[in-house]
Design an enzyme around this catalytic site. Structure first.
Site, PDB file in Angstrom:
ATOM      1  CB  SER A   1      12.129 -10.097   0.251  1.00 15.31           C
ATOM      2  OG  SER A   1      12.048 -11.492   0.386  1.00 15.31           O
TER       3      SER A   1
ATOM      4  CE1 TYR B   1       6.945  -9.315  -2.195  1.00 13.29           C
ATOM      5  CE2 TYR B   1       8.337 -11.243  -1.818  1.00 13.29           C
ATOM      6  CZ  TYR B   1       7.833 -10.019  -1.393  1.00 13.29           C
ATOM      7  OH  TYR B   1       8.235  -9.504  -0.179  1.00 13.29           O
TER       8      TYR B   1
ATOM      9  CE  LYS C   1       9.194  -6.505  -1.507  1.00 15.53           C
ATOM     10  NZ  LYS C   1       8.720  -5.263  -0.888  1.00 15.53           N
TER      11      LYS C   1
HETATM   12  P1  NAD Z   1       1.369  -6.335   4.920  1.00 13.46           P
HETATM   13  O1  NAD Z   1       0.550  -6.711   3.740  1.00 13.46           O
HETATM   14  O2  NAD Z   1       0.881  -6.691   6.263  1.00 13.46           O
HETATM   15  O3  NAD Z   1       1.644  -4.761   4.880  1.00 13.46           O
HETATM   16  C1  NAD Z   1       1.741  -4.030   3.682  1.00 13.46           C
HETATM   17  C2  NAD Z   1       0.851  -2.823   3.824  1.00 13.46           C
HETATM   18  O4  NAD Z   1       0.927  -2.044   2.620  1.00 13.46           O
HETATM   19  C3  NAD Z   1      -0.626  -3.174   4.021  1.00 13.46           C
HETATM   20  O5  NAD Z   1      -1.109  -2.460   5.155  1.00 13.46           O
HETATM   21  C4  NAD Z   1      -1.306  -2.717   2.742  1.00 13.46           C
HETATM   22  O6  NAD Z   1      -2.629  -2.281   2.977  1.00 13.46           O
HETATM   23  C5  NAD Z   1      -0.380  -1.611   2.279  1.00 13.46           C
HETATM   24  N1  NAD Z   1      -0.354  -1.363   0.836  1.00 13.46           N
HETATM   25  C6  NAD Z   1      -0.214  -2.270  -0.156  1.00 13.46           C
HETATM   26  N2  NAD Z   1      -0.217  -1.658  -1.354  1.00 13.46           N
HETATM   27  C7  NAD Z   1      -0.337  -0.321  -1.105  1.00 13.46           C
HETATM   28  C8  NAD Z   1      -0.391   0.818  -1.921  1.00 13.46           C
HETATM   29  N3  NAD Z   1      -0.361   0.728  -3.252  1.00 13.46           N
HETATM   30  N4  NAD Z   1      -0.501   2.046  -1.341  1.00 13.46           N
HETATM   31  C9  NAD Z   1      -0.570   2.156   0.020  1.00 13.46           C
HETATM   32  N5  NAD Z   1      -0.543   1.088   0.833  1.00 13.46           N
HETATM   33  C10 NAD Z   1      -0.414  -0.134   0.288  1.00 13.46           C
HETATM   34  O7  NAD Z   1       2.830  -6.912   4.665  1.00 13.46           O
HETATM   35  P2  NAD Z   1       4.073  -7.016   5.660  1.00 13.46           P
HETATM   36  O8  NAD Z   1       4.273  -8.455   5.976  1.00 13.46           O
HETATM   37  O9  NAD Z   1       3.940  -6.040   6.756  1.00 13.46           O
HETATM   38  O10 NAD Z   1       5.224  -6.600   4.668  1.00 13.46           O
HETATM   39  C11 NAD Z   1       5.705  -5.264   4.585  1.00 13.46           C
HETATM   40  C12 NAD Z   1       6.763  -5.182   3.508  1.00 13.46           C
HETATM   41  O11 NAD Z   1       7.806  -6.097   3.812  1.00 13.46           O
HETATM   42  C13 NAD Z   1       6.251  -5.564   2.118  1.00 13.46           C
HETATM   43  O12 NAD Z   1       6.854  -4.694   1.178  1.00 13.46           O
HETATM   44  C14 NAD Z   1       6.757  -6.974   1.932  1.00 13.46           C
HETATM   45  O13 NAD Z   1       6.976  -7.285   0.589  1.00 13.46           O
HETATM   46  C15 NAD Z   1       8.065  -6.934   2.697  1.00 13.46           C
HETATM   47  N6  NAD Z   1       8.476  -8.266   3.177  1.00 13.46           N
HETATM   48  C16 NAD Z   1       7.620  -9.002   3.939  1.00 13.46           C
HETATM   49  C17 NAD Z   1       7.992 -10.272   4.347  1.00 13.46           C
HETATM   50  C18 NAD Z   1       7.037 -11.125   5.157  1.00 13.46           C
HETATM   51  O14 NAD Z   1       7.223 -12.343   5.191  1.00 13.46           O
HETATM   52  N7  NAD Z   1       6.056 -10.567   5.832  1.00 13.46           N
HETATM   53  C19 NAD Z   1       9.246 -10.787   4.007  1.00 13.46           C
HETATM   54  C20 NAD Z   1      10.109  -9.993   3.252  1.00 13.46           C
HETATM   55  C21 NAD Z   1       9.713  -8.723   2.839  1.00 13.46           C
END
Ligand code: NAD
Ligand code: UDP
Length: 333
Positions: free
Chosen positions: A122, A146, A150
């Site tokens: 991120s 958080y 990362k």
């Molecule tokens: P999201 O919460 O929609 O998706 C994450 C998924 O991981 C979920 O389906 C959840 O059920 C699953 N999960 C969480 N912990 C788990 C575990 N221990 N074992 C198996 N599954 C698990 O989030 P997103 O927005 O799709 O984000 C995806 C990735 O991108 C994350 O790592 C997040 O930190 C990163 N990210 C997101 C954003 C944003 O703004 N959405 C920005 C930067 C980085």
């Protein structure tokens, strides 16, 4: 090629599944469904006409992960907790889920001799900007647990590569993902009160929230409200495909995925009103603690190394968000 997608039922993961399936990859989604619905995967199948292999499991369970990952050629690692505020309140949950979970995943990969991984990092790893736009050599010094998870995972991946230079590792630093697949079948479905701007605006438009709180109008930006680099989730999904395709040789590379353009809160609200014809009542409130006035990406490296750049503009981001929200007023039910 068969790709193991941790967190593949989530927001960015489900859109990336569509992109991969359309490009001819097989996908195995591994998700504990802690923040997602299996419906998202049924809809991915509907959009693509292809089947998704789903295994409900947790990355912290190394034994189950080691078995589930067998036969895959590479991994895209989305699974993780992602709410900044919650990470301040529950740092141990965040370190355990994100950092310990990633260690288990990497061990499961090692046991199966799978050494290709694309990791969801991120832009928050950059912390307060020393200069803008953020390029990949900007110092890393995040300000919340958080972001710290990362950063620690990035360091683990860099150390892993140093110890064994046959790994193929791509670290993608996302800016602000928004929008939805153009079908309106899949999109972002936050549980409870949305933390992020775009889903909050969408819930105001559909009538689930009365009005938007704009967190501060006294920043040193063109209209006083916070500026971010919004990126359409389908552009982000195609960035993952390009990253996989670029991993033809061993490396450990960090790349920004952003548009390079900064929009303020009011820019986004006005674009949303224009795209949807819905009123968005808002009130100006004090700044949100920990917020930065503005940040946006230098996306040059993605263009040079991946041949990738964002294609969809703010109007499309708003239109597609609304398309999903209006077709799914209560999200996935
Ligand atoms: P999201 O919460 O929609 O998706 C994450 C998924 O991981 C979920 O389906 C959840 O059920 C699953 N999960 C969480 N912990 C788990 C575990 N221990 N074992 C198996 N599954 C698990 O989030 P997103 O927005 O799709 O984000 C995806 C990735 O991108 C994350 O790592 C997040 O930190 C990163 N990210 C997101 C954003 C944003 O703004 N959405 C920005 C930067 C980085
Ligand atoms: N924001 C806002 N009201 C909200 C949510 C966010 O004014 O209900 C502002 C926030 O202060 C920031 C921008 O919108 O300037 C983007 O916030 P978001 O939480 O979506 O992304 P982040 O700040 O994590 O990059």
């Amino acid at each position: 090629m068969k790709i193991f997608i941790t967190g593949g039922a989530g927001y960015i993961g489900s859109h990336t599944c569509v992109e991969l399936l359309n490009a001819g990859y097989e996908v195995v989604v591994y998700d504990n469904l802690s923040n997602s619905s299996p419906q998202a995967l049924q809809r991915v199948e509907k959009i693509t006409g292809k089947s998704v292999q789903f295994i409900q499991g947790d990355i912290r369970d190394e034994t189950v992960t080691t078995e589930a990952i067998q036969g895959c050629d590479g991994v895209i690692h989305f699974a993780g907790l992602k709410a900044v505020g919650e990470s301040v309140a529950k740092p141990l949950d965040y370190y355990e889920n994100n950092v310990y979970g990633t260690l288990c995943l990497l061990r499961a990969m090692q046991s199966n001799n799978i050494k290709t991984i694309v990791f969801s990092s991120s832009a928050t790893v950059y912390g307060d900007p020393e200069y803008l736009p953020f390029d990949e050599i900007h110092p890393l010094r995040t300000t919340n647990p958080y972001g710290q998870t990362k950063l620690v995972i990035e360091e683990i991946l860099r150390d892993l590569y140093k110890s064994d230079t046959s790994w193929k590792i791509m670290i993608l630093r996302y800016f602000n993902p928004v929008g939805a697949h153009e079908s309106g079948l899949i999109g972002e479905d936050p549980q409870g009160l949305p933390n992020n701007l775009m889903p909050f605006v969408a819930q105001v438009a559909i009538g689930r929230r009365e009005s938007l709180n704009v967190f501060g109008d006294d920043y040193d930006t063109h209209d006083g409200t916070g500026v971010r680099d919004y990126i359409h989730v389908m552009d982000l999904a195609s960035g993952h495909l390009k990253a996989l395709e670029a991993l033809t040789f061993p490396q450990c590379t960090a790349i920004n995925l952003g548009s390079g353009i900064g929009y303020s809160v009011l820019d986004l609200v006005n674009a949303f009103i224009k795209a949807t014809d819905k009123p968005i009542p808002f009130i100006i409130t004090p700044r949100r603690e920990g917020d930065i006035a503005e940040f946006y990406a230098d996306p040059t490296l993605a263009k040079n190394l991946l041949g990738w750049s964002a294609q969809r503009n703010l109007d499309q981001m708003c239109r597609d968000t609304w398309n999903f929200q209006s077709q799914n007023p209560q999200g996935y039910v």
